[in-house]
Design a protein around this motif. Structure first.
Motif, short mmCIF file in Angstrom:
data_model
loop_
_atom_site.label_atom_id
_atom_site.label_comp_id
_atom_site.label_asym_id
_atom_site.label_seq_id
_atom_site.Cartn_x
_atom_site.Cartn_y
_atom_site.Cartn_z
N THR A 22 112.16 -16.21 -4.85
CA THR A 22 111.31 -16.73 -5.92
C THR A 22 112.17 -17.07 -7.13
O THR A 22 113.09 -16.35 -7.47
CB THR A 22 110.24 -15.69 -6.32
N SER A 23 111.85 -18.16 -7.76
CA SER A 23 112.59 -18.61 -8.94
C SER A 23 112.61 -17.53 -10.02
O SER A 23 111.60 -16.89 -10.30
CB SER A 23 111.94 -19.87 -9.51
N SER A 26 110.09 -18.12 -12.80
CA SER A 26 108.66 -18.03 -12.53
C SER A 26 108.05 -16.94 -13.38
O SER A 26 108.60 -15.85 -13.49
CB SER A 26 108.40 -17.74 -11.05
N ASN A 30 101.14 -18.25 -12.28
CA ASN A 30 100.93 -18.84 -10.95
C ASN A 30 101.65 -20.16 -10.77
O ASN A 30 101.25 -20.98 -9.95
CB ASN A 30 99.44 -19.00 -10.64
N CYS A 32 104.74 -20.59 -9.63
CA CYS A 32 105.97 -20.17 -8.96
C CYS A 32 106.33 -21.06 -7.76
O CYS A 32 105.46 -21.56 -7.07
CB CYS A 32 105.83 -18.75 -8.45
N GLU A 34 109.35 -21.04 -4.44
CA GLU A 34 110.36 -20.28 -3.72
C GLU A 34 111.32 -21.26 -3.08
O GLU A 34 110.93 -22.37 -2.73
CB GLU A 34 109.73 -19.43 -2.62
N THR A 48 104.41 -20.95 -3.97
CA THR A 48 104.05 -19.58 -3.60
C THR A 48 102.55 -19.38 -3.50
O THR A 48 102.09 -18.46 -2.84
CB THR A 48 104.60 -18.55 -4.61
#
Length: 77
Positions: A22-23, A26, A30, A32, A34, A48
């Protein structure tokens, strides 16, 4: 054949087994994404919130250019 400098779509079946990350940017909003490295050196990116949808795949050069643009402040939110 897909040009080397373009993004293209793959199905989830093509990216099974990837170790997704995951970044670090992020937040809790919500928003986000990946990313994961494919054995060929390409990078896969997915949302995500909806991991079952298609995954974007970028070749190493395109991914490197994107990361450099973010790092150097050429892209904004």
């Amino acid at each position: 054949m897909t040009p080397a400098n373009s993004a293209f779509r793959r199905t989830e079946a093509d990216v099974r087994g990837i170790a997704w990350r995951t970044s670090s940017y992020s937040g809790n909003n919500n928003g986000c994404v990946e990313q994961g490295r494919i054995a060929t050196g390409q990078r896969a990116v997915r949302d995500t919130k909806d991991r079952q949808r298609s995954t974007l795949v970028f070749d190493a050069a395109a991914w490197g250019a994107f990361v450099a643009a973010v790092r150097d402040g050429h892209l904004s939110a």
